[in-house]
Structures are given as C-alpha cells and as structure tokens.
Design a protein around this motif. Structure first.
Motif, PDB file in Angstrom:
ATOM      1  N   THR A  47     -23.345 -31.980 -33.674  1.00  0.00           N
ATOM      2  CA  THR A  47     -22.895 -32.980 -33.425  1.00  0.00           C
ATOM      3  C   THR A  47     -22.959 -34.165 -35.486  1.00  0.00           C
ATOM      4  N   ILE A  48     -24.647 -34.008 -35.324  1.00  0.00           N
ATOM      5  CA  ILE A  48     -24.302 -34.412 -37.165  1.00  0.00           C
ATOM      6  C   ILE A  48     -24.236 -33.282 -37.569  1.00  0.00           C
ATOM      7  N   VAL A  49     -24.382 -31.922 -37.593  1.00  0.00           N
ATOM      8  CA  VAL A  49     -23.265 -31.063 -39.303  1.00  0.00           C
ATOM      9  C   VAL A  49     -22.424 -31.035 -38.968  1.00  0.00           C
ATOM     10  N   GLY A  50     -21.774 -31.543 -38.110  1.00  0.00           N
ATOM     11  CA  GLY A  50     -20.208 -31.875 -37.490  1.00  0.00           C
ATOM     12  C   GLY A  50     -20.229 -33.178 -38.737  1.00  0.00           C
ATOM     13  N   SER A  51     -20.804 -34.050 -39.030  1.00  0.00           N
ATOM     14  CA  SER A  51     -20.235 -34.744 -39.880  1.00  0.00           C
ATOM     15  C   SER A  51     -20.260 -35.612 -40.942  1.00  0.00           C
ATOM     16  N   TYR A  52     -20.540 -34.334 -41.655  1.00  0.00           N
ATOM     17  CA  TYR A  52     -20.776 -33.903 -43.020  1.00  0.00           C
ATOM     18  C   TYR A  52     -20.104 -33.562 -43.996  1.00  0.00           C
ATOM     19  N   PHE A  53     -18.496 -32.540 -42.991  1.00  0.00           N
ATOM     20  CA  PHE A  53     -17.086 -32.267 -42.710  1.00  0.00           C
ATOM     21  C   PHE A  53     -16.442 -33.416 -42.683  1.00  0.00           C
ATOM     22  N   LYS A  54     -15.332 -32.839 -43.469  1.00  0.00           N
ATOM     23  CA  LYS A  54     -14.103 -33.608 -43.883  1.00  0.00           C
ATOM     24  C   LYS A  54     -13.528 -33.848 -42.659  1.00  0.00           C
ATOM     25  N   GLU A  55     -12.963 -35.050 -41.879  1.00  0.00           N
ATOM     26  CA  GLU A  55     -12.389 -34.089 -40.669  1.00  0.00           C
ATOM     27  C   GLU A  55     -11.311 -33.990 -40.648  1.00  0.00           C
ATOM     28  N   GLY A  56     -10.677 -33.038 -39.866  1.00  0.00           N
ATOM     29  CA  GLY A  56      -9.476 -31.507 -39.587  1.00  0.00           C
ATOM     30  C   GLY A  56      -9.989 -30.461 -40.963  1.00  0.00           C
ATOM     31  N   THR A  57     -12.081 -30.403 -40.622  1.00  0.00           N
ATOM     32  CA  THR A  57     -12.225 -29.272 -41.410  1.00  0.00           C
ATOM     33  C   THR A  57     -11.804 -27.902 -40.565  1.00  0.00           C
ATOM     34  N   MET A  58     -12.367 -28.168 -39.253  1.00  0.00           N
ATOM     35  CA  MET A  58     -12.972 -27.380 -37.890  1.00  0.00           C
ATOM     36  C   MET A  58     -10.591 -27.120 -37.886  1.00  0.00           C
ATOM     37  N   LYS A  59     -10.261 -28.032 -37.414  1.00  0.00           N
ATOM     38  CA  LYS A  59      -8.742 -27.553 -37.065  1.00  0.00           C
ATOM     39  C   LYS A  59      -8.078 -26.130 -38.198  1.00  0.00           C
ATOM     40  N   SER A  60      -8.545 -26.477 -39.301  1.00  0.00           N
ATOM     41  CA  SER A  60      -8.078 -25.685 -40.822  1.00  0.00           C
ATOM     42  C   SER A  60      -8.267 -24.357 -40.538  1.00  0.00           C
ATOM     43  N   ALA A  61      -9.656 -24.428 -40.692  1.00  0.00           N
ATOM     44  CA  ALA A  61     -10.332 -23.137 -40.383  1.00  0.00           C
ATOM     45  C   ALA A  61      -9.524 -22.175 -39.491  1.00  0.00           C
ATOM     46  N   VAL A  62      -9.571 -23.274 -37.982  1.00  0.00           N
ATOM     47  CA  VAL A  62      -9.126 -22.382 -36.866  1.00  0.00           C
ATOM     48  C   VAL A  62      -7.503 -21.614 -37.419  1.00  0.00           C
ATOM     49  N   LYS A  78       0.279  -0.840 -36.852  1.00  0.00           N
ATOM     50  CA  LYS A  78       1.867  -1.651 -37.002  1.00  0.00           C
ATOM     51  C   LYS A  78       2.750  -0.899 -35.635  1.00  0.00           C
ATOM     52  N   ASP A  79       2.497  -0.142 -35.433  1.00  0.00           N
ATOM     53  CA  ASP A  79       3.202   1.007 -34.435  1.00  0.00           C
ATOM     54  C   ASP A  79       3.350  -0.234 -33.101  1.00  0.00           C
ATOM     55  N   PHE A  80       2.057  -0.528 -32.821  1.00  0.00           N
ATOM     56  CA  PHE A  80       1.226  -0.693 -31.271  1.00  0.00           C
ATOM     57  C   PHE A  80       2.376  -1.341 -30.208  1.00  0.00           C
ATOM     58  N   GLY A  81       2.570  -2.605 -30.971  1.00  0.00           N
ATOM     59  CA  GLY A  81       3.732  -3.261 -30.208  1.00  0.00           C
ATOM     60  C   GLY A  81       3.362  -4.561 -29.884  1.00  0.00           C
ATOM     61  N   LYS A  82       3.334  -5.589 -28.805  1.00  0.00           N
ATOM     62  CA  LYS A  82       3.009  -6.378 -28.336  1.00  0.00           C
ATOM     63  C   LYS A  82       1.015  -6.491 -28.232  1.00  0.00           C
ATOM     64  N   VAL A  83       0.809  -7.232 -28.948  1.00  0.00           N
ATOM     65  CA  VAL A  83      -0.664  -8.356 -29.101  1.00  0.00           C
ATOM     66  C   VAL A  83      -0.348  -9.946 -29.380  1.00  0.00           C
ATOM     67  N   GLN A  84      -1.950  -9.979 -27.606  1.00  0.00           N
ATOM     68  CA  GLN A  84      -2.582 -11.645 -27.441  1.00  0.00           C
ATOM     69  C   GLN A  84      -3.659 -10.999 -28.604  1.00  0.00           C
ATOM     70  N   HIS A  85      -3.195 -13.005 -29.908  1.00  0.00           N
ATOM     71  CA  HIS A  85      -3.922 -12.940 -30.622  1.00  0.00           C
ATOM     72  C   HIS A  85      -4.583 -14.513 -29.981  1.00  0.00           C
ATOM     73  N   ILE A  86      -6.618 -14.422 -30.081  1.00  0.00           N
ATOM     74  CA  ILE A  86      -7.184 -15.282 -29.103  1.00  0.00           C
ATOM     75  C   ILE A  86      -7.802 -16.163 -30.311  1.00  0.00           C
ATOM     76  N   VAL A  87      -8.474 -16.979 -30.760  1.00  0.00           N
ATOM     77  CA  VAL A  87      -8.859 -17.705 -31.215  1.00  0.00           C
ATOM     78  C   VAL A  87      -9.463 -18.867 -30.834  1.00  0.00           C
ATOM     79  N   GLU A  88     -11.585 -18.695 -31.175  1.00  0.00           N
ATOM     80  CA  GLU A  88     -12.368 -19.442 -30.120  1.00  0.00           C
ATOM     81  C   GLU A  88     -12.719 -19.838 -31.079  1.00  0.00           C
ATOM     82  N   VAL A  89     -13.707 -21.047 -30.630  1.00  0.00           N
ATOM     83  CA  VAL A  89     -14.637 -21.547 -31.606  1.00  0.00           C
ATOM     84  C   VAL A  89     -15.863 -22.134 -30.441  1.00  0.00           C
ATOM     85  N   GLY A  90     -17.082 -21.593 -31.245  1.00  0.00           N
ATOM     86  CA  GLY A  90     -18.162 -21.456 -30.413  1.00  0.00           C
ATOM     87  C   GLY A  90     -19.364 -20.539 -30.963  1.00  0.00           C
TER      88      GLY A  90
END
Length: 142
Positions: A47-62, A78-90
């Motif tokens: 948490t202390i590391v996160g306090s050095y970044f401006k609010e919303g930085t993680m949201k922007s990164a995601v 290009k021709d595959f079809g439907k793909v599920q995209h997942i972005v996780e944090v941690g």
C-alpha cells in the motif's frame, strides 16, 4: 477432452507472445474449444508504494492493458472468431490461476523464458501455474 483453452500473455513481451497466442488458437481450433486470453497488470505490492502514485493510475494501467490485449488478439487472430479477454491485477501466477477458475479452463497455454538466478531461487510464474493449476498446462518456449 479440452473445451476451454486459456492463454496467458505478457504484454511487455509482445514480440515473443505472437507464436504463443497462435499456438493456443491452433489448439482451441483442433479441440473445437473456446479461447480466453489473460494478461496480468502487476499491482504495487504494498500500500505504501501505491501512495506515491496519483489516484487513478492503476485504473488507467488496467484500461490500457485491456486495449493492448484486444489490439494484440485482433491483429494476430484475424479469422479466429470470439475470444474472451481477461485483464487481472496482482501477482501473475496467482491471477492466472484465478483466471483458470473463472474461465473454467481445462488447458492453460503460457510461455516461459530462460530462467535467471532469481527465477531459480523463487520459481518462475509458469512453474507455479503448472504446479498448482487444476488442469493441464502447456509451457511454450520461445
């Protein structure tokens, strides 16, 4: 029988991830399975590391990671079809294991690089996923 393939990609190494993504897509086609692609944005660790970044930085990164993941998949499947995209944090291996559960994947495809000394001491993410995943894991070397 494989019904759902989960491919874990590292957006900071896209040049080596193209072959990995295509291999996962080929396996999904072969098995007539669905495909999800996951990437993990590292968190601040403390948490202390996160306090050095401006609010919303993680949201922007995601949001940026999500955009990059969609672009990467659409450019290379290009021709595959439907793909599920997942972005996780941690922690990458923990979040990939969580994505396995959420996506109900029965095969994980992920890359591995040549381990350095730190990897030999702590164990790379791919080794941890292979050790703890509730399904088969294919480790692809570049």
């Amino acid at each position: 029988m494989t019904k759902h393939v989960l491919c874990a990609v590292d957006l900071s190494h896209l040049e080596t991830e193209v072959g990995l993504l295509q291999k996962a897509a080929d396996l999904a086609k072969f098995y007539k399975a669905s495909l999800s692609v996951v990437t993990v944005v590292p968190d601040y660790g403390m948490t202390i590391v996160g306090s050095y970044f401006k609010e919303g930085t993680m949201k922007s990164a995601v949001e940026l990671a999500n955009e990059m993941l969609h672009d990467f998949v659409s450019e290379n499947l290009k021709d595959f079809g439907k793909v599920q995209h997942i972005v996780e944090v941690g922690t990458p291996y923990e979040q990939i294991l969580e994505a396995v559960k959420v996506a109900k994947a029965d095969l994980v495809v992920m890359g591995a690089h040549k381990p350095d000394l730190l990897d030999r001491l702590q164990g790379p993410n791919s080794a941890r996923v292979a050790r703890y995943a509730p399904c088969s894991v294919l480790i692809v070397r570049d």
